[in-house]
Scaffold this active site. Sequence first.
Site, PDB file in Angstrom:
ATOM      1  N   HIS A  91       9.045 -35.979 -18.243  1.00  0.00           N
ATOM      2  CA  HIS A  91       8.801 -36.127 -17.020  1.00  0.00           C
ATOM      3  C   HIS A  91       8.477 -35.717 -15.762  1.00  0.00           C
ATOM      4  O   HIS A  91       7.463 -36.267 -15.002  1.00  0.00           O
ATOM      5  CB  HIS A  91      10.233 -35.644 -15.696  1.00  0.00           C
TER       6      HIS A  91
ATOM      7  N   TRP B   2      -3.608  -2.326  -1.683  1.00  0.00           N
ATOM      8  CA  TRP B   2      -3.620  -3.795  -2.439  1.00  0.00           C
ATOM      9  C   TRP B   2      -4.385  -4.390  -1.065  1.00  0.00           C
ATOM     10  O   TRP B   2      -3.895  -4.140   0.243  1.00  0.00           O
ATOM     11  CB  TRP B   2      -2.245  -3.791  -2.591  1.00  0.00           C
TER      12      TRP B   2
ATOM     13  N   ARG C 176       1.910   0.978  -5.953  1.00  0.00           N
ATOM     14  CA  ARG C 176       1.572   0.723  -4.979  1.00  0.00           C
ATOM     15  C   ARG C 176       0.759  -0.598  -4.551  1.00  0.00           C
ATOM     16  O   ARG C 176       0.743  -1.739  -3.501  1.00  0.00           O
ATOM     17  CB  ARG C 176       2.152   0.843  -3.638  1.00  0.00           C
TER      18      ARG C 176
ATOM     19  N   GLU D   4       1.436 -12.659 -15.210  1.00  0.00           N
ATOM     20  CA  GLU D   4       0.876 -11.628 -15.367  1.00  0.00           C
ATOM     21  C   GLU D   4      -0.240 -10.218 -15.244  1.00  0.00           C
ATOM     22  O   GLU D   4      -1.053 -10.184 -15.744  1.00  0.00           O
ATOM     23  CB  GLU D   4       1.878 -10.459 -14.423  1.00  0.00           C
TER      24      GLU D   4
ATOM     25  N   LYS E  39       5.517 -12.987 -17.115  1.00  0.00           N
ATOM     26  CA  LYS E  39       5.247 -12.022 -17.915  1.00  0.00           C
ATOM     27  C   LYS E  39       3.363 -12.555 -18.131  1.00  0.00           C
ATOM     28  O   LYS E  39       2.920 -11.465 -18.030  1.00  0.00           O
ATOM     29  CB  LYS E  39       6.386 -11.846 -19.045  1.00  0.00           C
TER      30      LYS E  39
ATOM     31  N   LYS F 271       3.217  -2.706  -7.954  1.00  0.00           N
ATOM     32  CA  LYS F 271       4.710  -2.831  -7.907  1.00  0.00           C
ATOM     33  C   LYS F 271       5.721  -3.029  -6.786  1.00  0.00           C
ATOM     34  O   LYS F 271       7.062  -3.982  -6.429  1.00  0.00           O
ATOM     35  CB  LYS F 271       4.991  -2.118  -8.552  1.00  0.00           C
TER      36      LYS F 271
ATOM     37  N   CYS G 165       0.530  -1.360   0.231  1.00  0.00           N
ATOM     38  CA  CYS G 165      -0.152  -0.052  -0.030  1.00  0.00           C
ATOM     39  C   CYS G 165       1.166   1.384  -0.220  1.00  0.00           C
ATOM     40  O   CYS G 165       2.265   0.811   0.274  1.00  0.00           O
ATOM     41  CB  CYS G 165      -0.784   0.111   1.280  1.00  0.00           C
TER      42      CYS G 165
ATOM     43  N   ASN H 193      -0.123   0.194   6.030  1.00  0.00           N
ATOM     44  CA  ASN H 193       0.290  -0.878   4.797  1.00  0.00           C
ATOM     45  C   ASN H 193       0.968  -2.144   6.155  1.00  0.00           C
ATOM     46  O   ASN H 193       1.860  -2.003   7.051  1.00  0.00           O
ATOM     47  CB  ASN H 193       2.713   0.115   4.229  1.00  0.00           C
ATOM     48  N   GLY H 194       1.174  -3.216   5.642  1.00  0.00           N
ATOM     49  CA  GLY H 194       1.281  -4.282   6.286  1.00  0.00           C
ATOM     50  C   GLY H 194       0.289  -5.194   6.398  1.00  0.00           C
ATOM     51  O   GLY H 194      -0.579  -5.208   6.391  1.00  0.00           O
TER      52      GLY H 194
ATOM     53  N   GLU I 244      10.238 -16.548 -16.940  1.00  0.00           N
ATOM     54  CA  GLU I 244      10.660 -15.102 -17.005  1.00  0.00           C
ATOM     55  C   GLU I 244       9.339 -14.762 -17.851  1.00  0.00           C
ATOM     56  O   GLU I 244       8.643 -14.034 -17.610  1.00  0.00           O
ATOM     57  CB  GLU I 244      11.301 -14.626 -16.735  1.00  0.00           C
TER      58      GLU I 244
HETATM   59  O1  M6R Z   1      10.860  -5.304  -6.409  1.00  0.00           O
HETATM   60  P1  M6R Z   1      11.279  -6.503  -6.336  1.00  0.00           P
HETATM   61  O2  M6R Z   1      12.445  -6.510  -7.766  1.00  0.00           O
HETATM   62  O3  M6R Z   1      11.993  -6.738  -4.911  1.00  0.00           O
HETATM   63  O4  M6R Z   1      10.495  -8.217  -7.323  1.00  0.00           O
HETATM   64  C1  M6R Z   1       9.921  -8.445  -6.547  1.00  0.00           C
HETATM   65  C2  M6R Z   1       8.592  -9.738  -7.938  1.00  0.00           C
HETATM   66  O5  M6R Z   1       7.562  -8.917  -6.873  1.00  0.00           O
HETATM   67  C3  M6R Z   1       8.699  -8.862  -9.065  1.00  0.00           C
HETATM   68  O6  M6R Z   1       9.494  -9.130  -9.622  1.00  0.00           O
HETATM   69  C4  M6R Z   1       7.083  -9.512  -9.382  1.00  0.00           C
HETATM   70  O7  M6R Z   1       7.418 -10.742  -9.774  1.00  0.00           O
HETATM   71  C5  M6R Z   1       6.990  -8.269 -10.721  1.00  0.00           C
HETATM   72  N1  M6R Z   1       5.657  -8.233 -10.836  1.00  0.00           N
HETATM   73  C6  M6R Z   1       7.350  -8.970 -11.864  1.00  0.00           C
HETATM   74  O8  M6R Z   1       7.147  -8.741 -13.187  1.00  0.00           O
END
Ligand code: M6R
Length: 610
Positions: free
Chosen positions: A506, A75, A27, A490, A487, A605, A2, A101-102, A483
């Site tokens: 496997h 969030w 955030r 996400e 992507k 983010k 947040c 936040n938390g 990765e």
């Molecule tokens: O800020 P960070 O690099 O520590 O974030 C880690 C992950 O949360 C971040 O890489 C997440 O997987 C992204 N949404 C990837 O696109």
Amino acid sequence: MCGIVGNINKSLVKNNLIEGLKKLEYRGYDSVGIALVNNNKAIDILKSEGKIDDFLSKYKDNKSDGQIGIGHTRWATHGIPSDNNAHPIFDYYKTLAVVHNGIIENYLEIKTYLQSKGYEFVTDTDTECIANLISSYIKDGYSITKAIDFTIEKITGHAAVLILSEDHPSTIYGFKKGFAGSLLIGKSDEQIAIASDFQTLISNSKEYMVLEDGERVVATKDGILISNGKSNVRKKWLPINEDEEIVSKNNYQFFMEKEIHEQSDVFLKNFQGRVDFNKKTVNFANEFNNLDLATIKRIHLIGMGSSYYACMLASYWLEKISKIPVQCSNSSEFRYRNPVIENNTLIVPVSQSGETADTLSASNLARELKVDQICITNTTNSELERITKNSIMMRASSEIGVASTKTFMATIEIFFIIALYLSQINHVNEDLSDIFDELKIIPSYIDNILKNSDKIIKLSNKYSSNNNFLFLGRGQNYPIAMEGALKLKELSYVHAEGYPAGEMKHGPISLIDSNMPVINIVTDGPYLNKMISNIREIQSRKGKIIVLTNCPEKLDSSWYDDIITFDKTDDILSPFLSTVCVQLFAMYLAISRNLDIDRPRNLAKSVTVE
Ligand code: M6R
């Protein structure tokens, strides 16, 4: 996850709070709210489900304002995104407003205790416990600061909190416990500002200080008082020397699109002062200045999400080039498995945000164990930097798209350069001069992929109605398969799995049928024949084969359905280019599904909760 802001000002604060929240919306963006002390010294709360634009249209005719206020962009953790669960949250008596936040891990226990004392709860949030707990201590006769100190003691978990009180209408209270994102306090002649990140603070402050774990702040227009619960903490104001970065989409439709296109520039920036292509040497001495690398016998890399995949890739490079044994761990696993760390180990936490709670906790554990650390981050003044004491900056400038692209590229580039550096200082006897020559050309190869992205656009349109994908790679392209799948998940909300291609037979092979597109990263190098065998096996089971390759001449066109090509390099460098292909494929597939590219659903983010 947040974002939090606070403002005490000579003029009205509502707009400042909203401007701050706009900067922090990366955030979390499921609901938003502000609390203001109005002319009658009462607290007005304005809040709504949705993004800031939804909030602004809901309150377009609202005239509430004041010279002191707090705000929050959420969030959701506890309780669905809704007007009611949006922060700020009132206490039972509606005299305290709290943004948080938390996560409060013992919130159920606290809630039950407070309910037994007659407190009714009207939201599903854990935050309401904080509001009511402070309130209950005040009702028991304690001062508000004592009530906050007791609350800090009572709660478990991680929290960054701001509080407004109707009984103290000129003051913002706050505290920080554990790792729930930063709380930075700034000041200028006109105002005291509080924010979750540095970039937000620098737009209206000249100096700043950082609230640390276990500290409580009392902020008024006359000054700041910080205490650690036992005594007052004297802190110096630090000068803000940076200018605010102006971030725009330029002519791109999405930030992510712009950020993908910035990658060759980012690549060049990360060379500067580090790589000398004439002498074929690397100089990282300034960044590693507190560490004696010659004594390093083992490296442990930690991160989450894309940062973790960057660590996976780095483990291949570091072992191959610098001959140092490398282990990599997902931070959240590292943290709780009582890791055995041998002497002379260097830990490298990676986090573009420098705020990821899992990585902060893991790095803090390493600090407690007194292990040498250097982080890789894109955020100056981040909490991660404060824990590790040593840092390597990504030089990627702000990344607004929630999915990492240019920060992933910057991270893997930095790792590659570190591998060269360690090989140099450890006198590994291998001639890397061709690698330097090829590394130099990578930015132009990245641009070649971007210039020819039409082919990738067509392919993503073609596959846009598929709901399952497999990504396969071997060696250094296995992390890129992971990765690529991340992507796609996400951005497009489709199911995608990344696998080392050798694993396919496997188990995952049972998924293959004519509805399963498999994206295979096939590069010219030691894994070529093995990857060819994999695609032949997929074809025998009628899977749809897409190859991402730098050696089309070595593949018979009857072996695949579709092909994306990129320039040929030494195989060890191929991940820089396969990365761009998987990023573009995921983005264009999401565009053809008409989805929110920069702010995909359910994500944030900065993941500041464990
Ligand atoms: O800020 P960070 O690099 O520590 O974030 C880690 C992950 O949360 C971040 O890489 C997440 O997987 C992204 N949404 C990837 O696109």
